[in-house]
Design an enzyme around this catalytic site. Structure first.
Site, PDB file in Angstrom:
ATOM      1  N   CYS A 338       0.861  -1.279  -0.166  1.00  0.00           N
ATOM      2  CA  CYS A 338       0.096   0.016   0.002  1.00  0.00           C
ATOM      3  C   CYS A 338       0.909   1.305  -0.050  1.00  0.00           C
ATOM      4  CB  CYS A 338      -1.278  -0.009   1.249  1.00  0.00           C
ATOM      5  SG  CYS A 338      -2.498   1.219   0.958  1.00  0.00           S
ATOM      6  N   HIS A 457      -3.486  -5.594   1.089  1.00  0.00           N
ATOM      7  CA  HIS A 457      -3.259  -6.085   2.550  1.00  0.00           C
ATOM      8  C   HIS A 457      -3.956  -7.468   2.671  1.00  0.00           C
ATOM      9  CE1 HIS A 457      -2.256  -1.771   4.030  1.00  0.00           C
ATOM     10  NE2 HIS A 457      -3.521  -1.382   3.306  1.00  0.00           N
TER      11      HIS A 457
END
Length: 521
Positions: A338, A457
């Site tokens: 991310c 994630h």
């Protein structure tokens, strides 16, 4: 008409006394005992979040608690999530979607009345659907400066018609003073709601504590429902940075373990991404904050962040960025997730200051990408495949063009990334559970397979991918592959049961059920 569900509430004498974990244990116990149970926390402050099946964002702890009682997590279980961005400013997430950034004063003075109605509606919705609601408080109910507009502790207990168990952490010292002091600050009506105490994280001989327990019960006329011994190596996700601080004090690396190093960014988020590595016997996981802690890692990870540009400046100012770039040039393994992935590109643009007060910043230049931060936040569960990694280590590229590995995870980010030139993508993904959606590319992988960036994630929750990734590093070191594939999901289920058994053994569940049945009468 169905009767509203009964409720029980867990409050604490302070933050990090174990409310989330005890709530998780009770969720599993109540489920085991045949109840249709749901967790609830009206307002949570955390940078570790959980994406629901419908692509909404809630606190990680409430997602974990829902998993513990085998119910699908919804935003009613945590209708308001506060995600700190900088000192005194948080992103306010309402029913899983960003509302706006507010400082503490404006949130309290301008939004709490609206928030009160939101949390009441969510609680009522849950009570119509379930048999029992296990409610977690926040911080302490004795914060005198906050009590008049409280939506997380005693006022919530009143709205929920909930008896309260007060939890105190003996490991930090002063346990009896913290309990009695909390009761002294409560109003008589609030004190009547407290039906029992739990003394948590006990280490030592219980007989030596008994005189104190007897004194406390005689003084308060409230029973101690249980003394819960400290449970080592729990194996469940952590709620916030307080627990992460314990991970920084890492254990000694063993022979033949890979040294996997995570950069502890000042605004680190979703560090639960790395919990599966704690289950791997050939991994030594550590977190660093300073360049002098670098040593000689086998793999470096740049995690997520709630303020990507400011955390990139942190890496630049501390010299860690320069160290990372040199590490990659020398053939090191690097994973960016991310925000970490975004930092690895050529440029980061925030022209409308959605992420920070920096409008533009050069990235590390490891990937030919450019990320622009936008107002809309992408939150969704994803599934897909990857062609990383080949079992044939003689190939220069570590790809396998058959038997693609199935992966799943979730995305939470406000940036969109453009590719400035053709790249090799790491994953092909689509919206989870919807086969009508076409696959799209995610992330970048270097030509030698050593440097990966991704928005996913939870990518390390995928057992086969995680093991192949680790074995790739092992082979490059000249080590043999580790053959056993650890099931992170099974380990997590075992941890839920171990926690429930531990709490059930040390908590008077008969009195807990009696409290629930009697309510606040």
């Amino acid at each position: 008409m169905k009767k509203l569900a009964r409720t029980i509430m867990l409050q604490g004498t302070a933050s990090d006394v174990g409310k989330s974990i005890i709530t998780t244990a009770l969720c599993r116990i109540f489920y085991q005992d045949g109840y249709k149970v749901a967790p609830y926390k009206s307002q949570n402050m955390s940078l570790n979040s959980y994406v629901t099946l419908d692509g909404k964002e809630i606190g990680r702890a409430q997602g974990m608690q829902a998993d513990a009682c085998y119910t699908a997590a919804t935003t009613d279980m945590n209708p308001i999530l506060l995600k700190p961005k900088q000192d005194m400013v948080s992103q306010v997430v309402v029913h899983g979607k960003p509302y706006k950034d507010l400082d503490a004063r404006n949130y309290r003075e301008q939004y709490l009345q609206t928030a009160e109605n939101i949390v009441k509606d969510s609680l009522f919705s849950l009570r119509k659907k379930y048999d029992l609601i296990t409610i977690e408080g926040a911080g302490s109910p004795a914060e005198v400066n906050l009590k008049d507009r409280d939506i997380v502790n005693m006022r919530l207990a009143k709205w929920a018609e909930a008896p309260v168990i007060l939890i105190a952490d003996i490991d930090r010292g002063g346990v009896f003073a913290s309990i009695v002091g909390t009761l002294e600050i409560l109003t008589p009506e609030e004190r009547k709601r407290v039906k029992g105490f739990i003394i948590n994280k006990f280490r030592g001989d219980i007989s030596l504590l008994q005189p104190g327990v007897d004194w406390l019960e005689n003084k308060t006329e409230i029973p101690v429902l249980g003394v819960i011994p400290y449970l080592h190596h729990l194996g469940l996700e952590d709620e916030d940075g307080a627990s992460l601080d314990m991970k920084i004090k890492s254990t000694q690396k063993l022979e033949n373990q890979l040294d996997v190093m995570v950069i502890k960014l000042p605004r680190i988020s979703n560090f639960t991404d790395f919990d599966p590595l704690l289950k791997e016997p050939d991994v030594h996981l550590r977190y660093i904050e300073h360049i002098d802690e670098w040593d000689a890692p086998d793999m470096v990870i740049i995690p997520g962040s709630k303020n990507t540009l400011q955390d990139l400046l942190f890496l630049r100012e501390t010299g860690i960025e320069e160290k990372l770039i040199e590490y990659v040039k020398q053939g090191g393994f690097l994973l960016g997730i991310c925000a970490g992935y975004q930092m690895m590109g050529e440029k980061l643009l925030d022209p409308h200051y959605f992420e920070s007060d920096v409008s533009e910043l050069n990235g590390m230049g490891l990937f030919p990408t450019e990320t622009t931060f936008i107002q809309d936040k992408r939150t969704e569960r994803v599934e897909g495949t990857t062609l990383l990694y080949s079992s044939d280590v003689n190939d220069q590229l570590y790809f396998k063009h058959s038997d693609a590995i199935q992966i799943e995870g979730y995305e939470i980010h406000m940036g969109t990334t453009q590719f400035l030139q053709p790249v090799q993508h790491a994953f092909q993904i689509r919206l989870a559970g919807n086969q009508e959606h076409s696959f799209h590319n995610d992330g970048v992988v270097s030509d030698d397979g050593k440097v990966i960036g991704t928005y996913i994630h939870g990518i390390l929750d995928n057992d086969i991918f995680r093991r192949n990734w680790l074995n790739n590093i092992r082979v490059h070191k000249g080590w043999i592959e580790f053959k056993e594939t650890i099931s992170y999901r099974n380990k997590r289920e075992e941890a839920f049961d171990r926690l429930a058994d531990h709490v059930r053994l040390n908590l008077n569940m008969e009195k807990v059920y009696q409290m629930i049945e009697e309510g606040i009468e």
